[in-house]
Write a protein that holds these residues in place. Structure first.
Motif, PDB file in Angstrom:
ATOM      1  N   ALA A 107       0.856  -1.182   0.000  1.00 42.39           N
ATOM      2  CA  ALA A 107       0.000   0.000   0.000  1.00 42.39           C
ATOM      3  C   ALA A 107       0.893   1.233   0.000  1.00 42.39           C
ATOM      4  O   ALA A 107       2.122   1.129   0.023  1.00 42.39           O
ATOM      5  N   CYS A 108       0.265   2.388   0.027  1.00 44.50           N
ATOM      6  CA  CYS A 108       1.005   3.636   0.209  1.00 44.50           C
ATOM      7  C   CYS A 108       1.527   3.648   1.643  1.00 44.50           C
ATOM      8  O   CYS A 108       0.751   3.500   2.587  1.00 44.50           O
TER       9      CYS A 108
ATOM     10  N   MET B  84       3.693   5.504   7.711  1.00 44.59           N
ATOM     11  CA  MET B  84       5.144   5.721   7.664  1.00 44.59           C
ATOM     12  C   MET B  84       5.440   7.189   7.371  1.00 44.59           C
ATOM     13  O   MET B  84       4.640   7.884   6.759  1.00 44.59           O
ATOM     14  N   LYS B  85       6.579   7.645   7.799  1.00 45.65           N
ATOM     15  CA  LYS B  85       7.015   9.017   7.521  1.00 45.65           C
ATOM     16  C   LYS B  85       7.710   9.040   6.165  1.00 45.65           C
ATOM     17  O   LYS B  85       8.560   8.203   5.881  1.00 45.65           O
ATOM     18  N   GLY B  86       7.334  10.015   5.329  1.00 40.43           N
ATOM     19  CA  GLY B  86       7.945  10.151   4.016  1.00 40.43           C
ATOM     20  C   GLY B  86       7.647  11.517   3.445  1.00 40.43           C
ATOM     21  O   GLY B  86       6.933  12.320   4.057  1.00 40.43           O
TER      22      GLY B  86
ATOM     23  N   ALA C 226       6.288  12.000   0.286  1.00 44.57           N
ATOM     24  CA  ALA C 226       5.116  11.944  -0.592  1.00 44.57           C
ATOM     25  C   ALA C 226       4.584  10.521  -0.566  1.00 44.57           C
ATOM     26  O   ALA C 226       5.138   9.662   0.100  1.00 44.57           O
ATOM     27  N   CYS C 227       3.520  10.288  -1.297  1.00 42.11           N
ATOM     28  CA  CYS C 227       2.966   8.942  -1.376  1.00 42.11           C
ATOM     29  C   CYS C 227       3.962   8.032  -2.071  1.00 42.11           C
ATOM     30  O   CYS C 227       4.372   8.310  -3.203  1.00 42.11           O
ATOM     31  N   ASP C 228       4.375   6.975  -1.388  1.00 40.39           N
ATOM     32  CA  ASP C 228       5.322   6.011  -1.933  1.00 40.39           C
ATOM     33  C   ASP C 228       4.889   4.608  -1.566  1.00 40.39           C
ATOM     34  O   ASP C 228       4.357   4.372  -0.480  1.00 40.39           O
ATOM     35  N   MET C 229       5.166   3.658  -2.472  1.00 39.88           N
ATOM     36  CA  MET C 229       4.802   2.266  -2.240  1.00 39.88           C
ATOM     37  C   MET C 229       5.613   1.680  -1.090  1.00 39.88           C
ATOM     38  O   MET C 229       6.805   1.944  -0.954  1.00 39.88           O
ATOM     39  N   ALA C 230       4.924   0.882  -0.288  1.00 39.42           N
ATOM     40  CA  ALA C 230       5.580   0.188   0.819  1.00 39.42           C
ATOM     41  C   ALA C 230       4.992  -1.210   0.937  1.00 39.42           C
ATOM     42  O   ALA C 230       3.880  -1.474   0.484  1.00 39.42           O
TER      43      ALA C 230
ATOM     44  N   THR D 153       7.077  -2.633   8.178  1.00 42.30           N
ATOM     45  CA  THR D 153       6.859  -1.960   6.902  1.00 42.30           C
ATOM     46  C   THR D 153       8.171  -1.402   6.350  1.00 42.30           C
ATOM     47  O   THR D 153       9.031  -0.952   7.100  1.00 42.30           O
ATOM     48  N   TYR D 154       8.261  -1.438   5.019  1.00 38.28           N
ATOM     49  CA  TYR D 154       9.464  -0.978   4.320  1.00 38.28           C
ATOM     50  C   TYR D 154       9.050  -0.274   3.035  1.00 38.28           C
ATOM     51  O   TYR D 154       8.195  -0.772   2.308  1.00 38.28           O
TER      52      TYR D 154
END
Length: 108
Positions: free
Chosen positions: A29-30, A37-39, A41-45, A52-53
């Protein structure tokens, strides 16, 4: 010089401790929207064994489905069959195949 040695030892230790993953079905998911998760922008994990990674080596989320669609990665947790390795706090994918959604039964 001392700092360089410390960095080299940490790098080598990290590489030796990489966890290999082979043809495992995992949640995807995102990372920001669905896994908290902290990031930037929207990124696949992916979620592997409860952790989670963020993913490196797979297509961008948009290549699979509109991330903001009902079944998109920002709104739904999907599944994928993956291979690769966990290095540090990232999943380095060598293969990533989204599991097809089951069609909904038609109502009569």
């Amino acid at each position: 010089m001392k700092n360089l040695i410390i960095v080299a030892v940490l790098f080598i230790t990290n590489m030796l401790c990489a966890q290999k993953v082979t043809n495992k079905v995992v949640d995807v998911a995102c990372g920001e929207c669905k896994f908290g998760m902290k990031g930037d922008a929207c990124d696949m994990a992916v979620k592997i064994d409860g952790k989670t990674y963020f993913v490196d080596g797979a297509k961008k989320m948009e290549a699979y489905v509109d991330p903001h669609a009902k079944n998109g990665f920002c709104n739904a947790v999907r599944q994928a069959t993956v291979s690769g390795e966990i290095v540090g706090n990232r999943f380095k994918a060598t293969s990533f195949e989204l599991v097809a959604e089951k069609p909904k039964a038609k109502s009569k």
